[in-house]
Design a protein around this motif. Structure first.
Motif, PDB file in Angstrom:
ATOM      1  N   GLU A   1       0.788  -1.200   0.102  1.00  0.00           N
ATOM      2  CA  GLU A   1      -0.147  -0.197  -0.148  1.00  0.00           C
ATOM      3  C   GLU A   1       1.032   1.646  -0.014  1.00  0.00           C
ATOM      4  O   GLU A   1       1.825   1.074   0.289  1.00  0.00           O
ATOM      5  CB  GLU A   1      -0.818   0.044   1.107  1.00  0.00           C
ATOM      6  CG  GLU A   1      -0.133  -0.353   2.622  1.00  0.00           C
ATOM      7  CD  GLU A   1      -1.615  -0.045   3.485  1.00  0.00           C
ATOM      8  OE1 GLU A   1      -2.177  -0.608   3.960  1.00  0.00           O
ATOM      9  OE2 GLU A   1      -0.214   0.289   5.296  1.00  0.00           O
TER      10      GLU A   1
ATOM     11  N   LYS B   1      -0.744   5.902   2.746  1.00  0.00           N
ATOM     12  CA  LYS B   1      -2.505   5.582   3.475  1.00  0.00           C
ATOM     13  C   LYS B   1      -1.616   4.765   3.955  1.00  0.00           C
ATOM     14  O   LYS B   1      -2.854   3.598   3.819  1.00  0.00           O
ATOM     15  CB  LYS B   1      -2.838   5.532   1.598  1.00  0.00           C
ATOM     16  CG  LYS B   1      -3.062   6.197   1.141  1.00  0.00           C
ATOM     17  CD  LYS B   1      -4.683   6.197  -0.459  1.00  0.00           C
ATOM     18  CE  LYS B   1      -4.378   7.300  -1.026  1.00  0.00           C
ATOM     19  NZ  LYS B   1      -5.044   6.946  -1.985  1.00  0.00           N
TER      20      LYS B   1
ATOM     21  N   LEU C   1      -4.173   0.555   4.489  1.00  0.00           N
ATOM     22  CA  LEU C   1      -5.226   0.307   3.878  1.00  0.00           C
ATOM     23  C   LEU C   1      -5.361  -1.017   3.324  1.00  0.00           C
ATOM     24  O   LEU C   1      -6.289  -1.172   2.521  1.00  0.00           O
ATOM     25  CB  LEU C   1      -5.028   1.091   1.882  1.00  0.00           C
ATOM     26  CG  LEU C   1      -5.654   1.017   1.316  1.00  0.00           C
ATOM     27  CD1 LEU C   1      -6.763   1.799   1.230  1.00  0.00           C
ATOM     28  CD2 LEU C   1      -5.306   1.799  -0.608  1.00  0.00           C
ATOM     29  N   ALA C   2      -4.979  -1.677   2.627  1.00  0.00           N
ATOM     30  CA  ALA C   2      -5.113  -3.323   2.665  1.00  0.00           C
ATOM     31  C   ALA C   2      -5.880  -3.886   4.116  1.00  0.00           C
ATOM     32  O   ALA C   2      -6.690  -4.379   3.846  1.00  0.00           O
ATOM     33  CB  ALA C   2      -4.164  -3.856   2.580  1.00  0.00           C
TER      34      ALA C   2
ATOM     35  N   THR D   1      -9.400  -1.709   3.561  1.00  0.00           N
ATOM     36  CA  THR D   1     -10.352  -2.784   3.041  1.00  0.00           C
ATOM     37  C   THR D   1     -10.383  -4.041   2.452  1.00  0.00           C
ATOM     38  O   THR D   1     -11.526  -4.151   2.308  1.00  0.00           O
ATOM     39  CB  THR D   1      -9.267  -2.707   1.246  1.00  0.00           C
ATOM     40  OG1 THR D   1      -8.670  -1.506   0.532  1.00  0.00           O
ATOM     41  CG2 THR D   1      -9.555  -3.730   0.065  1.00  0.00           C
TER      42      THR D   1
ATOM     43  N   TYR E   1      -8.339   0.082  -4.303  1.00  0.00           N
ATOM     44  CA  TYR E   1      -6.668  -0.770  -3.779  1.00  0.00           C
ATOM     45  C   TYR E   1      -7.684  -2.195  -4.219  1.00  0.00           C
ATOM     46  O   TYR E   1      -7.360  -3.343  -4.327  1.00  0.00           O
ATOM     47  CB  TYR E   1      -6.590  -0.568  -2.191  1.00  0.00           C
ATOM     48  CG  TYR E   1      -5.246  -1.646  -1.753  1.00  0.00           C
ATOM     49  CD1 TYR E   1      -3.826  -1.333  -2.161  1.00  0.00           C
ATOM     50  CD2 TYR E   1      -5.893  -2.478  -1.306  1.00  0.00           C
ATOM     51  CE1 TYR E   1      -3.050  -1.427  -2.187  1.00  0.00           C
ATOM     52  CE2 TYR E   1      -4.505  -2.979  -0.486  1.00  0.00           C
ATOM     53  CZ  TYR E   1      -3.147  -2.526  -1.153  1.00  0.00           C
ATOM     54  OH  TYR E   1      -2.059  -3.263  -0.997  1.00  0.00           O
TER      55      TYR E   1
END
Length: 889
Positions: A508, A512, A515-516, A519, A646
């Motif tokens: 990522e 950010k 983010l993973a 998500t 993503y």
């Protein structure tokens, strides 16, 4: 020997044979041009009786040569059942002659870029090679030397005895071979075809070197052989070369071995055999006709209509439906060089379906007999067979085989076109007629190999025994590149499934962070079908399906635990998550609050807080420096659009492995998963390249103040990544010596707690990562004891480096680790996780099974070596209590 040639017989009288160079007949002069176009095919006979065939083909500068000896396991006479033909093939192929040694042949073959091999059947033995046409003389000379001048080197004889012994024993454990042995023993009660080509172990071991030489001299003769050549050569060259290499081969008196005629069965014969296999397999056979008789083409078409492709009758009835009875099915007509052929039906299945399968097969056969087949089916089958036949001779190797077997079976070097003519003449009534003539119950033989303890409802009222052997994963790569790692475990009623996607926190953007994970959390908030979190969760609760979606450093993953009967519902949910997540805006703040709470909770834990600080300093600005939950300042800025983008960016099927284990047959699981996962596209999506973490070339020290009374200390070192097989097992052992394998047995617990009561917990760990790794020691102590604790830890590190321990110490640790490894296999979910991640990272699904062997192989020298290699420049981090102003004064 019976040889009724349905079309070719009228051509035999036209086919002139020449033993000289002049006026060689070109066989294709009599071939219908409308069917197959090919270059000239020649045939001549040497004075010593060797039949020579040549297919002239100037397409590519290659040549294939094959020599067939008319001797196989059925023609062994006094050696019947010994496998002497096969034994001889092992020794002759590339074996030592008076011209060259075995090693010289192998080196020569490699040098000229040729391929060579041999095989033995019940009827023939064949030696062959293929290679550049400029080495034709050399390659043909090899075949000549092996078949005329084998020396039967004693060392080679002894070695191949061992090789074939192992091959026989291996065959006794292969369900496929065992099934054919059982089938042949049922089909043939008189004919020597009942014996395995490889022979029986006791009989094979009774064969001596002199027996082999005698058999070689009796059966290897020019008047008992066919030489077939195809390639980029002219006729004159081939004739001259063949004459020079085979012309002096001495003709011999061949004792004709008469095979007895096998009587037709008068009643159905059925036999079953249990062995260690997960699925059952069957072969059903019916005696048919002799090679070349008029029924042969119709029988071939019958096989195609019943089970030639996935839309054939047997396939649609037994395999290609919602409730398949078979895993696979096949039907075909098998012709033999000598004696009757067979019509064979075979397949794999779950044994409990045995009687249903037999009933379905007979129902379809009876439909053909009573109602016939349509002209459309016959025409389709003809077209399919003819096209397949035309494709068989694209290579020089295929061309040589074609003319060789054609001559063996028919006396002419090429009967393909005439066979095509016969295929074209078959009518629907011919197909019905041969089904009625040959597929009769009283002539049927049926062999079955089944799992140990397997039962059919008609056999017993007892419950079917359940196999408790460890599951063995099979890996399947779908057309889109996604891999499935599947195994069956009938011992449990539940299924565990895991989907791992490369695309965790390290991939990522740094701005950010988190983010993973954001998500992954979002994927459970709603889909096109399940519009919001409540509806999505309700379906999981109603079915009692345990689903987890999360992200780590390297992967975004989805795991599930469910009862096998809910498979279809689970796959529907999986499809919704993968293809139709909606990332609802109303869930945004809830998910952020959850992640922010997780970040705060991690800071509240002394161990988590310390390790995040350590990773930040140890990895500097590398992606590993970021926590998977991100930072407060990055998480608050994440949006549903970020999550959607993503998810779409990492959904590359080539970077995905799905592992599953439970009481569902592998074939069923594969078919159902493929319907869902095979639709994933995006193989052009590329993840960012991750560099190796920076190395530490000198000691580093970092500290920060915390609102705690104790000091947390971490001492870390650079280490190898998890792909380093040479070092990682020794590093694991080193951490075992420091930490122990249970209780307080390690050096660090003994020194710091057992002897001095300086700490409560302490451990040393090797942490292998995809990119780099680290080896660290972590503990917590009173501020006043910090220097002492630090000194003792560094002394134990030096102890590793100096080798101040014994090999027995290493063996104690490695043996304990190997024995305790089994505890990680108690839960089915752990097995699935191991299989999925190991396959994703390139180790293979069975990698964890190698753990005991790998860890036990470590020696003291290995530990000392890796300790000196890696444990040199420590990165030391300390989280200390804030110093009060009163103390400072």
């Amino acid at each position: 020997m019976r040889r009724k040639l349905f079309v070719i017989i009228m051509l035999i009288s036209l086919f002139a044979v020449s033993s000289g160079v002049e006026n060689l007949p070109i066989f294709t002069e009599w071939v219908p041009d409308s069917l197959v176009t090919r270059p000239p095919v020649y045939h001549w006979t040497l004075d010593n009786g060797l039949e020579v065939l040549f297919w002239e083909n100037h397409t590519v500068p290659l040549v294939a040569s094959k020599i067939l000896l008319k001797t196989g396991s059925a023609f062994e006479g006094e050696y019947l059942g010994c496998g002497i033909s096969h034994y001889l093939e092992h020794l002759v192929s590339s074996g030592t002659t008076s011209k060259r040694t075995e090693s010289e042949y192998k080196m020569l073959i490699q040098q000229i870029g040729a391929t060579t091999n041999a095989y033995t059947t019940s009827d023939v033995t064949v030696y062959y090679n293929t290679g550049p046409v400029k080495y034709f003389d050399t390659m043909l000379a090899m075949l000549a030397e092996w078949t005329q001048d084998c020396q039967f080197n004693s060392e080679e004889v002894e070695r191949e005895t061992g090789v074939i012994t192992n091959e026989i024993k291996m065959g006794q454990e292969e369900p496929g071979r065992v099934l054919w042995y059982l089938y042949n023993n049922l089909m043939y009660k008189v004919s020597p075809y009942r014996h395995p080509t490889i022979g029986y172990l006791k009989s094979f071991l009774s064969v001596e070197r002199d027996d082999i030489i005698d058999y070689y001299n009796d059966r290897y003769a020019p008047n008992n052989a066919i030489l077939a050549i195809a390639g980029d050569l002219d006729t004159a060259t081939v004739i001259a070369t063949v004459e020079s290499l085979f012309g002096d081969w001495e003709r011999r008196r061949i004792v004709d071995v008469q095979l007895p005629d096998e009587p037709l069965p008068v009643a159905a014969r059925v036999a079953e055999k249990e062995m260690d296999t997960e699925v059952a397999n069957f072969r059903i056979g019916f005696p048919t006709t002799f090679f070349g008789e008029q029924d042969m083409p119709a029988l071939r078409i019958l096989g195609m209509i019943l089970s030639g492709v996935q839309t054939s009758r047997f396939d649609l009835r037994l395999v290609q439906n919602e409730n398949p009875l078979c895993h696979s099915i096949t039907a075909y007509s098998r012709e033999r060089y000598y004696g009757r052929g067979e019509f064979i039906i075979g397949g794999s299945f779950d044994y409990e379906n045995r009687d249903k399968i037999v009933e379905a097969l007979w129902d379809e056969i009876d439909k053909v007999k009573n109602q016939g087949v349509s002209e459309e089916e016959v025409e389709w089958a003809k077209d399919y067979i003819i096209k397949s036949l035309k494709r068989e001779n694209e290579t020089v190797d295929g061309q040589a085989s074609s003319i060789m077997y054609s001559f063996l079976n028919t006396g002419v070097p090429f009967y393909l076109d005439f066979y095509i003519l016969a295929i074209q003449r078959v009518t629907s009534e011919d197909v019905r007629r041969v089904a009625k003539k040959y597929l009769v119950p009283e002539h049927m033989v049926m062999a079955i190999v089944k799992p140990i303890g397997a039962t059919c409802p008609g056999d017993s009222v007892l419950v079917k025994d359940i196999s408790t052997k460890p599951p063995e994963f099979e890996v399947f790569t779908l057309p889109n590149g996604l891999r499935l790692a599947l195994a069956e475990n009938p011992a449990l009623a539940t299924v565990d499934i895991a989907m791992y996607i490369l695309g965790g926190a390290i991939y990522e953007p740094s701005e950010k962070a988190g983010l993973a994970k954001f998500t992954a959390n979002y994927l459970g908030e709603g889909t096109k079908k399940y519009k919001n979190f409540e509806k999505f969760q309700r379906i999981l609760d109603e079915l009692n399906i345990q689903v987890s979606i999360n992200a780590g450093n390297h992967t975004v993953y989805l795991t599930g635990d469910f009862v096998s009967t809910d498979l279809d519902e689970v796959l529907d949910i999986m499809e919704q998550i993968i293809f139709y997540p909606i990332f609802p805006e109303e869930s945004e703040q809830k998910l952020k609050n959850q992640m922010l709470a997780e970040i705060r909770q991690a800071r509240s834990s002394w161990a988590s807080d310390a390790f995040m600080f350590f990773e930040d300093k140890f990895y500097r600005h590398h992606p590993y420096s970021k926590p998977t939950s991100g930072y407060e300042e990055t998480v608050t800025k994440l949006t549903p659009k970020d999550a959607k983008q993503y998810w779409e960016s990492i959904l590359n099927p080539k970077n995905i492995v799905v592992a599953a284990l439970g009481p569902i047959p592998v074939k069923t699981m594969k078919e159902k998963l493929e319907k869902v996962l095979g639709k994933i596209s995006g193989s052009n999506k590329q993840l960012p390249e991750i560099p190796e973490p920076p190395k530490h070339n000198e000691p580093e020290y970092y500290s920060k103040e915390v609102n705690r009374e104790q000091v947390t200390l971490i001492i870390g070192y650079d280490a190898c990544n998890t792909n380093n097989e040479e070092d990682k097992w020794a590093l694991k052992t080193a951490s075992g010596l420091l930490s122990g394998t249970g209780g307080l047995s390690g050096w660090l617990p003994v020194e710091l707690r057992g002897k001095r009561n300086l700490v409560y917990v302490v451990w040393g760990t090797y942490r292998g990562m995809m990119f780099g790794g680290n080896f660290y020691v972590m503990t917590q102590c009173q501020p006043a004891d910090l220097d002492t604790v630090k000194t003792i830890i560094l002394e134990q590190i030096e102890k590793l480096k100096s080798g101040d321990f014994t090999q027995e110490d290493v063996e104690r640790i490695t043996n304990a680790a190997a024995e305790q490894f089994v505890f990680s296999k108690q839960r089915q979910a752990n097995i699935v996780t191991d299989a999925g991640l190991n396959e994703l990272y390139g180790f293979g699904v069975d990698y964890s099974d190698k753990y005991p062997e790998k860890i036990r192989s470590v020696t003291k020298d290995d530990v000392v070596r890796v300790a000196n290699k890696y444990l040199n420049n420590p990165v030391i981090v300390e989280l200390k209590p804030a110093v009060s102003e009163e103390i400072e004064e």
